[in-house]
Design an enzyme around this catalytic site. Structure first.
Site, short mmCIF file in Angstrom:
data_model
loop_
_atom_site.label_atom_id
_atom_site.label_comp_id
_atom_site.label_asym_id
_atom_site.label_seq_id
_atom_site.Cartn_x
_atom_site.Cartn_y
_atom_site.Cartn_z
N LYS A 11 -2.81 -3.61 -6.16
CA LYS A 11 -1.74 -3.44 -7.14
C LYS A 11 -0.38 -3.19 -6.48
O LYS A 11 0.63 -3.69 -6.97
CB LYS A 11 -2.07 -2.41 -8.22
CG LYS A 11 -2.42 -1.03 -7.73
CD LYS A 11 -2.89 -0.17 -8.88
CE LYS A 11 -3.64 1.06 -8.43
NZ LYS A 11 -3.20 1.77 -7.23
N ARG A 125 -9.08 -1.72 5.40
CA ARG A 125 -7.72 -1.17 5.47
C ARG A 125 -7.70 0.13 6.28
O ARG A 125 -6.73 0.40 6.99
CB ARG A 125 -7.22 -0.92 4.04
CG ARG A 125 -5.83 -0.34 3.96
CD ARG A 125 -5.30 -0.36 2.54
NE ARG A 125 -5.64 0.85 1.80
CZ ARG A 125 -5.30 1.08 0.53
NH1 ARG A 125 -4.65 0.17 -0.16
NH2 ARG A 125 -5.62 2.20 -0.08
N ARG A 131 -3.72 6.40 6.10
CA ARG A 131 -4.02 7.09 4.84
C ARG A 131 -5.23 7.98 5.01
O ARG A 131 -6.31 7.52 5.39
CB ARG A 131 -4.25 6.07 3.72
CG ARG A 131 -2.95 5.49 3.19
CD ARG A 131 -3.19 4.61 2.00
NE ARG A 131 -3.81 5.27 0.88
CZ ARG A 131 -3.64 4.91 -0.38
NH1 ARG A 131 -2.84 3.90 -0.68
NH2 ARG A 131 -4.27 5.54 -1.35
N ARG A 142 -12.60 8.16 -5.54
CA ARG A 142 -11.45 7.53 -6.21
C ARG A 142 -11.93 6.46 -7.18
O ARG A 142 -11.38 6.31 -8.28
CB ARG A 142 -10.49 6.96 -5.16
CG ARG A 142 -9.70 8.06 -4.42
CD ARG A 142 -9.17 7.61 -3.07
NE ARG A 142 -8.21 6.53 -3.16
CZ ARG A 142 -8.01 5.63 -2.19
NH1 ARG A 142 -8.71 5.69 -1.05
NH2 ARG A 142 -7.13 4.69 -2.35
P1 AMP Z 1 -2.45 5.23 -4.83
O1 AMP Z 1 -1.52 4.92 -3.70
O2 AMP Z 1 -1.98 4.65 -6.14
O3 AMP Z 1 -3.88 4.85 -4.51
O4 AMP Z 1 -2.44 6.82 -5.01
C1 AMP Z 1 -2.84 7.67 -3.94
C2 AMP Z 1 -3.17 9.05 -4.45
O5 AMP Z 1 -2.00 9.63 -5.05
C3 AMP Z 1 -4.23 9.12 -5.55
O6 AMP Z 1 -5.54 9.09 -5.04
C4 AMP Z 1 -3.88 10.46 -6.20
O7 AMP Z 1 -4.30 11.54 -5.39
C5 AMP Z 1 -2.35 10.43 -6.16
N1 AMP Z 1 -1.82 9.79 -7.39
C6 AMP Z 1 -1.11 8.62 -7.46
N2 AMP Z 1 -0.79 8.35 -8.73
C7 AMP Z 1 -1.30 9.35 -9.49
C8 AMP Z 1 -1.33 9.62 -10.88
N3 AMP Z 1 -0.77 8.79 -11.76
N4 AMP Z 1 -1.96 10.74 -11.29
C9 AMP Z 1 -2.52 11.60 -10.42
N5 AMP Z 1 -2.57 11.39 -9.10
C10 AMP Z 1 -1.96 10.28 -8.62
#
Ligand code: AMP
Length: 192
Positions: A11, A125, A131, A142
């Site tokens: 995404k 990745r 990360r 997740r």
């Molecule tokens: P992402 O890069 O979108 O995979 O987000 C990485 C991490 O950031 C997630 O696993 C959550 O710990 C936190 N995070 C990102 N967006 C949200 C959200 N909308 N609500 C809660 N935690 C978030």
């Protein structure tokens, strides 16, 4: 617009491409959190406690961050949110923010891929990423959160008639073609 998808669905990559094509700002909550973690801001210290374990950052923290971000000038004419909302409480918050601004969601894109493919991509990745949440145990958690909470909110957008599901498997350019096709179809339908 929103782009929603499980971890590893691409995404972030597609959000950047849509942003480039349409000239709307892409806002990734994950990127904002990671930037704050790196800079060791109070927000980053708080968010980091949850991110390392693959947990959601609490709605109270995430919602106020998004509310502030959407008030910035570059989001006035529209925006693409990547990774928000993920919980029912966040959907309600976003509805409130948009209603307050007299704005409406045009489209919610959902990228799909099966779990086996997602785990394979994320472990790939992990090899060249810094990360802390790309390891097998945290990846599974997740994915569980996505299936347990985020898919339910996607259903709410489907009921509103603004959801477009896009197959996120295959070549990145092919996925972009599908995404742009879905956006064009949705925009044409809203004009007619
Ligand atoms: P992402 O890069 O979108 O995979 O987000 C990485 C991490 O950031 C997630 O696993 C959550 O710990 C936190 N995070 C990102 N967006 C949200 C959200 N909308 N609500 C809660 N935690 C978030």
């Amino acid at each position: 617009m929103l782009i929603i998808g499980p971890p590893g669905s691409g995404k972030g990559t597609q959000a950047e491409r849509i942003s480039g094509c349409l000239g709307v700002v892409a806002i990734s909550t994950g990127d904002i959190f990671r930037d704050n973690v790196r800079r060791r801001t109070p927000l980053g210290v708080e968010a980091g406690k949850y991110m390392d374990n693959g947990d959601f950052v609490p709605d109270s923290v995430t919602n106020s961050m998004v509310r502030d971000r959407l008030q910035q000038q570059d989001a006035r004419e529209g925006f693409l949110l990547d990774g928000y909302p993920r919980t029912a409480g966040q959907v309600d918050e976003l509805d409130g923010i948009l209603a307050g601004e007299g704005q409406e969601l045009a489209l919610v894109l959902q990228l799909t891929a099966d779990d086996e493919e997602l785990v394979r991509r994320l472990l790939g990745r992990a090899k060249d990423s810094d990360r802390s949440d790309d390891n097998e145990k945290v990846i599974q958690h997740r994915l569980d959160l996505y299936h347990g909470q985020t898919e339910a909110i996607v259903a709410r957008y489907a009921e509103r008639g603004i959801l477009a599901k896009v197959d996120g498997t295959g070549d990145i350019d092919e996925v972009t073609d599908r995404v742009m096709g879905a956006i064009e179809t949705a925009m044409a339908a809203s004009v007619n």
